[in-house]
Scaffold this motif. Structure first.
Motif, PDB file in Angstrom:
ATOM      1  N   ILE A 216     -18.351   4.652  -1.230  1.00 53.19           N
ATOM      2  CA  ILE A 216     -18.669   3.856  -2.428  1.00 53.19           C
ATOM      3  C   ILE A 216     -20.094   3.303  -2.332  1.00 53.19           C
ATOM      4  O   ILE A 216     -20.864   3.368  -3.309  1.00 53.19           O
ATOM      5  N   ASN A 220     -23.247   4.295  -4.773  1.00 53.37           N
ATOM      6  CA  ASN A 220     -23.949   3.211  -5.466  1.00 53.37           C
ATOM      7  C   ASN A 220     -25.454   3.266  -5.182  1.00 53.37           C
ATOM      8  O   ASN A 220     -26.281   3.060  -6.091  1.00 53.37           O
ATOM      9  N   LYS A 245     -15.534   4.899  -9.448  1.00 52.48           N
ATOM     10  CA  LYS A 245     -14.361   4.329 -10.121  1.00 52.48           C
ATOM     11  C   LYS A 245     -13.071   4.855  -9.497  1.00 52.48           C
ATOM     12  O   LYS A 245     -12.171   4.074  -9.154  1.00 52.48           O
ATOM     13  N   LYS A 248     -12.509   3.544  -5.953  1.00 47.96           N
ATOM     14  CA  LYS A 248     -12.076   2.148  -5.953  1.00 47.96           C
ATOM     15  C   LYS A 248     -10.601   2.020  -6.323  1.00 47.96           C
ATOM     16  O   LYS A 248      -9.861   1.218  -5.727  1.00 47.96           O
ATOM     17  N   ILE A 249     -10.182   2.802  -7.312  1.00 47.36           N
ATOM     18  CA  ILE A 249      -8.775   2.784  -7.720  1.00 47.36           C
ATOM     19  C   ILE A 249      -7.889   3.284  -6.581  1.00 47.36           C
ATOM     20  O   ILE A 249      -6.836   2.711  -6.280  1.00 47.36           O
ATOM     21  N   LYS A 323      -8.813  -4.997  -4.527  1.00 45.80           N
ATOM     22  CA  LYS A 323      -9.019  -4.693  -5.951  1.00 45.80           C
ATOM     23  C   LYS A 323     -10.517  -4.709  -6.218  1.00 45.80           C
ATOM     24  O   LYS A 323     -11.140  -5.762  -6.365  1.00 45.80           O
ATOM     25  N   TYR A 325     -12.082  -2.496  -8.591  1.00 46.28           N
ATOM     26  CA  TYR A 325     -12.455  -1.992  -9.928  1.00 46.28           C
ATOM     27  C   TYR A 325     -11.696  -2.755 -11.016  1.00 46.28           C
ATOM     28  O   TYR A 325     -10.469  -2.873 -10.981  1.00 46.28           O
ATOM     29  N   TYR A 326     -12.466  -3.277 -11.966  1.00 47.08           N
ATOM     30  CA  TYR A 326     -11.888  -3.954 -13.132  1.00 47.08           C
ATOM     31  C   TYR A 326     -12.490  -3.292 -14.377  1.00 47.08           C
ATOM     32  O   TYR A 326     -13.718  -3.335 -14.575  1.00 47.08           O
ATOM     33  N   GLU A 330     -16.872  -2.965 -17.103  1.00 50.69           N
ATOM     34  CA  GLU A 330     -17.694  -1.833 -17.571  1.00 50.69           C
ATOM     35  C   GLU A 330     -18.279  -2.100 -18.941  1.00 50.69           C
ATOM     36  O   GLU A 330     -19.201  -1.430 -19.371  1.00 50.69           O
TER      37      GLU A 330
END
Length: 331
Positions: A216, A220, A245, A248-249, A323, A325-326, A330
């Motif tokens: 990740i 990035n 994404k 992260k999930i 957690k 990714y929210y 976005e």
């Protein structure tokens, strides 16, 4: 199993309700473990973390207050402690109050007075003078053995007829038993604390977990390197964003269930261990009283049980740490 756990919690809380008020109070305040820590909004996750954080701050403040009360109790009862220690020395070594006062100001004692007092203490403790001790060190091995056997026989006879000797022996036995009890419960609670901490070790030390985080970070960095002037790298950046994404999930789906499972096990251990931590506080208080004559405030006996609750709350605060990714971020 659920019925068993519920009964265990109910029994523990009932037993503690009358005396261990702080412990009982905080056990009731502990929030339930979230059933799903991946399908949650950032607002709800943040609210939960803040709620647990506030409880942690409150608990730490109460523990600090209890520690200060305990320290102040010792500080304000220095004379009691000094008197108790002096009485114990007087009983153990047969030293008069006058000699005890000399000991307190030993800088003003002459060499002759120091030697006389040391001789008196040695005589009381071993029924031997300093000169006899010196002679003993020069004896042959057979002579030392014969002397030791004679001394043991004499000491046994003395202990059976001398009430002061019996009192000293009883006091020494009591102190030994208290020290043994303190050591045993300290070892037990230390082992519990370590076992609770070890519940999260397989997650934190999982090499694949770190590899996921490294990927990740790498993606990035690649996106950041492409930011700025548009050279047609938009599709590549979108592809990297999708990779991030999904990773992260996947990270949350992999490690959040493991964290919640560790928390459930931790909570069971917490409830079961509360009586041990309360016993730890009681053992320390009894030893303090025996050594200093000072009574530890009853509420201070809960510092250990509150400490183990704090450890659980700190782990609970990390329930959403996986957690990453929210969707709402976005936008």
């Amino acid at each position: 199993m659920k019925k068993y756990i519920f009964c265990l919690i109910a029994i523990t809380l009932t037993v503690m309700a009358s005396a261990q008020t702080k412990t009982n109070e905080y056990l009731k305040k502990i929030p339930a473990i979230p059933k799903d820590s991946c399908n949650v909004t950032k607002a709800n996750a943040d609210a939960f973390v803040l709620k647990v954080g506030a409880l942690i701050d409150q608990l730490k403040a109460d523990m600090d207050a209890l520690t200060e009360l305990q320290d102040n109790t010792m500080e304000n009862n220095k004379e009691t402690a000094e008197k108790t220690v002096m009485n114990q020395m007087s009983q153990q070594y047969g030293i008069s109050q006058e000699d005890l006062e000399k000991l307190k100001n030993k800088k003003n004692m002459t060499d002759a007075e120091k030697k006389e007092l040391a001789n008196k203490m040695m005589q009381q403790q071993t029924n031997m003078s300093m000169d006899e001790v010196a002679k003993l060190s020069k004896m042959s091995e057979s002579g030392k053995k014969a002397y030791a056997e004679a001394y043991a026989t004499e000491a046994m006879a003395t202990s059976q007829t001398d009430p002061n000797q019996k009192a000293k022996s009883d006091n020494a036995k009591n102190m030994y038993e208290l020290a043994q009890a303190q050591q045993n419960i300290n070892g037990k609670t230390s082992a519990i604390t370590q076992k609770e901490a070890d519940l999260y070790k397989p997650i934190n030390t999982d090499p694949e977990r770190q590899k996921m985080l490294d990927r990740i970070d790498k993606w990035n960095s690649e996106i950041m390197a492409m930011a700025g002037v548009d050279y047609g790298q938009g599709k590549q950046m979108d592809s990297l964003a999708l990779l991030i994404k999904n990773e992260k999930i996947k990270y949350c789906n992999t490690y959040s269930p493991k964290w919640r499972a560790a928390l459930r096990q931790h909570y069971k251990m917490l409830i079961a261990s509360i009586p041990d931590f309360l016993e730890f506080g009681k053992a320390n208080a009894e030893m303090t009283k025996a050594q200093t004559g000072i009574e530890t405030p009853q509420e201070c006996l809960e510092i250990g049980s509150l400490s183990t609750i704090l450890q659980y709350l700190q782990a609970l605060q990390g329930v959403y740490s996986c957690k990453l990714y929210y969707p709402e971020e976005e936008n």
